[in-house]
Design an enzyme around this catalytic site. Structure first.
Site, PDB file in Angstrom:
ATOM      1  N   GLY A   1       0.824  -1.215   0.000  1.00 32.72           N
ATOM      2  CA  GLY A   1       0.000   0.000   0.000  1.00 32.72           C
ATOM      3  C   GLY A   1       0.850   1.253   0.000  1.00 32.72           C
TER       4      GLY A   1
ATOM      5  N   SER B   1       0.994   3.442  -3.281  1.00 28.88           N
ATOM      6  CA  SER B   1       0.418   4.434  -4.197  1.00 28.88           C
ATOM      7  C   SER B   1      -0.881   5.017  -3.649  1.00 28.88           C
ATOM      8  CB  SER B   1       0.127   3.784  -5.548  1.00 28.88           C
ATOM      9  OG  SER B   1       1.292   3.221  -6.077  1.00 28.88           O
TER      10      SER B   1
ATOM     11  N   GLU C   1      12.896  -4.738  -4.737  1.00 31.08           N
ATOM     12  CA  GLU C   1      11.942  -4.869  -5.839  1.00 31.08           C
ATOM     13  C   GLU C   1      12.595  -4.576  -7.175  1.00 31.08           C
ATOM     14  OE1 GLU C   1       7.504  -3.289  -7.059  1.00 31.08           O
ATOM     15  OE2 GLU C   1       8.348  -2.742  -5.134  1.00 31.08           O
TER      16      GLU C   1
HETATM   17  C1  LIG Z   1       0.164  -3.998 -12.485  1.00 30.72           C
HETATM   18  C2  LIG Z   1       0.394  -2.936 -11.446  1.00 30.72           C
HETATM   19  C3  LIG Z   1       0.498  -3.299 -10.134  1.00 30.72           C
HETATM   20  C4  LIG Z   1       0.702  -2.322  -9.152  1.00 30.72           C
HETATM   21  N1  LIG Z   1       0.750  -2.732  -7.848  1.00 30.72           N
HETATM   22  C5  LIG Z   1       0.885  -1.813  -6.876  1.00 30.72           C
HETATM   23  C6  LIG Z   1       0.854  -2.213  -5.495  1.00 30.72           C
HETATM   24  O1  LIG Z   1       0.710  -3.394  -5.170  1.00 30.72           O
HETATM   25  N2  LIG Z   1       0.963  -1.256  -4.559  1.00 30.72           N
HETATM   26  C7  LIG Z   1       1.125   0.065  -4.867  1.00 30.72           C
HETATM   27  O2  LIG Z   1       1.249   0.861  -3.952  1.00 30.72           O
HETATM   28  N3  LIG Z   1       1.144   0.485  -6.167  1.00 30.72           N
HETATM   29  C8  LIG Z   1       1.018  -0.426  -7.169  1.00 30.72           C
HETATM   30  N4  LIG Z   1       1.001  -0.020  -8.480  1.00 30.72           N
HETATM   31  C9  LIG Z   1       1.041   1.395  -8.787  1.00 30.72           C
HETATM   32  C10 LIG Z   1       2.334   1.873  -9.395  1.00 30.72           C
HETATM   33  O3  LIG Z   1       3.355   1.885  -8.444  1.00 30.72           O
HETATM   34  C11 LIG Z   1       2.072   3.262  -9.984  1.00 30.72           C
HETATM   35  O4  LIG Z   1       1.142   3.102 -11.059  1.00 30.72           O
HETATM   36  C12 LIG Z   1       3.330   3.916 -10.486  1.00 30.72           C
HETATM   37  O5  LIG Z   1       4.169   4.237  -9.417  1.00 30.72           O
HETATM   38  C13 LIG Z   1       3.020   5.191 -11.292  1.00 30.72           C
HETATM   39  O6  LIG Z   1       2.208   6.043 -10.567  1.00 30.72           O
HETATM   40  P1  LIG Z   1       0.854   6.631 -11.183  1.00 30.72           P
HETATM   41  O7  LIG Z   1       0.061   5.512 -11.746  1.00 30.72           O
HETATM   42  O8  LIG Z   1       0.227   7.486 -10.143  1.00 30.72           O
HETATM   43  O9  LIG Z   1       1.305   7.516 -12.424  1.00 30.72           O
HETATM   44  P2  LIG Z   1       1.925   8.983 -12.359  1.00 30.72           P
HETATM   45  O10 LIG Z   1       2.969   9.059 -11.310  1.00 30.72           O
HETATM   46  O11 LIG Z   1       0.791   9.960 -12.295  1.00 30.72           O
HETATM   47  O12 LIG Z   1       2.636   9.084 -13.762  1.00 30.72           O
HETATM   48  C14 LIG Z   1       1.902   9.303 -14.984  1.00 30.72           C
HETATM   49  C15 LIG Z   1       2.913   9.373 -16.119  1.00 30.72           C
HETATM   50  O13 LIG Z   1       3.818  10.481 -15.927  1.00 30.72           O
HETATM   51  C16 LIG Z   1       5.164  10.042 -15.907  1.00 30.72           C
HETATM   52  N5  LIG Z   1       5.941  10.820 -14.925  1.00 30.72           N
HETATM   53  C17 LIG Z   1       5.585  11.108 -13.660  1.00 30.72           C
HETATM   54  N6  LIG Z   1       6.558  11.813 -13.041  1.00 30.72           N
HETATM   55  C18 LIG Z   1       7.563  11.961 -13.957  1.00 30.72           C
HETATM   56  C19 LIG Z   1       8.849  12.583 -13.914  1.00 30.72           C
HETATM   57  N7  LIG Z   1       9.292  13.184 -12.811  1.00 30.72           N
HETATM   58  N8  LIG Z   1       9.614  12.499 -15.022  1.00 30.72           N
HETATM   59  C20 LIG Z   1       9.171  11.880 -16.144  1.00 30.72           C
HETATM   60  N9  LIG Z   1       7.957  11.293 -16.237  1.00 30.72           N
HETATM   61  C21 LIG Z   1       7.169  11.314 -15.164  1.00 30.72           C
HETATM   62  C22 LIG Z   1       5.100   8.576 -15.504  1.00 30.72           C
HETATM   63  O14 LIG Z   1       6.237   7.873 -15.941  1.00 30.72           O
HETATM   64  C23 LIG Z   1       3.810   8.129 -16.189  1.00 30.72           C
HETATM   65  O15 LIG Z   1       4.061   7.806 -17.529  1.00 30.72           O
HETATM   66  C24 LIG Z   1       0.820  -0.963  -9.488  1.00 30.72           C
HETATM   67  C25 LIG Z   1       0.729  -0.591 -10.841  1.00 30.72           C
HETATM   68  C26 LIG Z   1       0.509  -1.558 -11.803  1.00 30.72           C
HETATM   69  C27 LIG Z   1       0.408  -1.125 -13.238  1.00 30.72           C
END
Ligand SMILES: Cc1cc2nc3c(=O)[nH]c(=O)nc-3n(C[C@H](O)[C@H](O)[C@H](O)COP(=O)(O)OP(=O)(O)OC[C@H]3O[C@@H](n4cnc5c(N)ncnc54)[C@H](O)[C@@H]3O)c2cc1C
Length: 388
Positions: A126, A128, A243
């Protein structure tokens, strides 16, 4: 780095292979993103643990075998070769387990590790939140101390397997005056605690692979923190190291997929060769999987020799996630219209497995830190470029 296996390593491989041959279920289990499949995979974890194969790198007194990283790679090669089920408690055994061994008190280790090893308690991660993904330091979900308890309010999201998991490890803001990576605490939360609502999120394949978790005055004992109040960032970074480092995706996973891809190509060569780029893509997928394997053996040898894994774990993550995408896209181009069956569709068999893998591969560049973020890390820490 020695590319020959020692007699001890060969014997270890033979032992793993024999156990898996005798114990891997003849029929594939249902997806662990279904209730029935989750229970089946939990039972498989218990069986693995009975054979002391649950987590071979864990110390012997915790049910492991005290294996080094090379033996772990050998185990993984045999595991994928045998077609054994995916690991439902991956978040627990690969991420939280080593973190507990580093930061947990003896009482916490005794309480949590054995049930993690048997699959009796399956863990969700947990971290995100709707406003804190790549920018994890923006976490807002708060935990306020009241006596011997924390009272948690807020929301987590994208929590893999939280729909049926038993516990969640997460980071919460315990100092309301703090910002960014200060004032965060790593807390272990039972998912059946009053005030928790777990809302499934369907994945591309329609199954609830992850969930949003809402906390409404959820009370957990202060004893459930890992590494001290306000130390959450430091503890979480050590989990992220495991990880993104070696253990999240072992090369065997991709070597096995590449072997299956070669078989698929050979079985469909007449139609596949109408487009000469398909044969080349198959060859590249196979070579890349082998290259990733050799690179991982090199890193493992360095770590065994006392070295540390640093920013280069980011290059690994980009490499395997992009390899996985290309490999599965190639399989779909060989299958053509037949590729449209989902793995859990009746009679989908091997064809459905390819589409399932293709859909999941789309997530590789996102989870465990997006590939854009990994590229930032490479630019800043490996190439010495200025911060973006
Ligand atoms: C299959 C799967 C399983 C997951 N499991 C878990 C879990 O068990 N627990 C958990 O906590 N989370 C989990 N996640 C969440 C995952 O960690 C997040 O989706 C990830 O960290 C990206 O965050 P976000 O989705 O909020 O995208 P955002 O952070 O909003 O990013 C959106 C886009 O902007 C880009 N971006 C953002 N900041 C920058 C920057 N500074 N420079 C360049 N580009 C940037 C990103 O690369 C992305 O393309 C999971 C995700 C997936 C897909």
């Amino acid at each position: 780095m020695d590319l020959n296996y020692s007699d001890k390593q060969q014997a270890f491989r033979a032992e793993v292979r024999a156990w898996l041959q005798a114990n891997v279920p003849a029929e594939p289990l249902a997806s662990f993103d279904t209730e029935q499949g989750f229970a089946q995979h939990r039972a498989w974890e218990a069986k693995l643990n009975q054979g002391r194969w649950g987590m071979v790198t864990w110390p012997q007194e915790l049910g492991g075998r005290g294996c080094d990283l090379i033996e772990w790679l050998i185990f993984e090669e045999e595991y994928y070769r045998s077609g054994a089920p995916a690991r439902v408690n991956q978040n627990g055994i690969f991420l939280l387990g080593p973190t507990l061994m580093e930061y947990g008190t003896p009482a916490q280790q005794a309480r949590f590790l054995p049930k993690m090893a048997t699959g009796e308690e399956v863990w969700a991660q947990g971290w995100s939140e709707p406003g804190a993904g790549s920018d994890m330091a923006a976490i807002r979900c708060k935990a306020v101390r009241e006596g011997d308890e924390f009272v948690i309010n807020g929301q987590k999201t994208w929590s893999t397997r939280a729909v049926w998991a038993d516990w969640l490890f997460g980071m919460f803001r315990t100092d309301p005056q703090s910002s960014r990576h200060h004032g965060l605490t790593f807390i272990l939360v039972p998912l059946d605690a009053p005030g928790i609502t777990v809302r499934p999120i369907p994945q591309l394949d329609g199954l609830p692979g992850f969930a949003e978790v809402f906390f409404d005055d959820v009370r957990v004992p202060v004893d459930n923190i890992l590494g001290g109040i306000g130390q959450g960032w430091q503890v979480a970074m050590s989990t992220a190291g495991f990880e993104r480092g070696l253990m999240l995706r072992s090369p065997a996973r991709f070597q096995e997929a590449a072997r299956r891809l070669v078989q698929l190509y050979l079985a469909n060569r007449e139609s596949a060769d109408r487009d000469p780029s398909v044969g080349e893509a198959v060859m590249r997928a196979w070579l890349d999987a082998e290259a990733y394997c050799l690179n991982t053996y090199m890193t493992a040898s360095r770590l065994i020799g006392g070295g540390k894994i640093g920013a280069e774990s980011s290059t690994n993550k980009i490499f395997w996630s992009e390899l996985d995408l290309r490999l599965h896209a190639t399989a779909l181009s060989i299958l053509g219209a037949r590729a449209e069956l989902l793995a859990h569709a009746p009679a989908a068999g091997e064809v459905g497995r390819w589409l399932d893998g293709f859909l999941f591969a789309q997530a590789g560049p996102i989870y465990a830190g997006t590939n854009e973020i990994q590229r930032n890390i490479i630019a800043e820490r490996m190439l010495g470029m200025p911060r973006a």
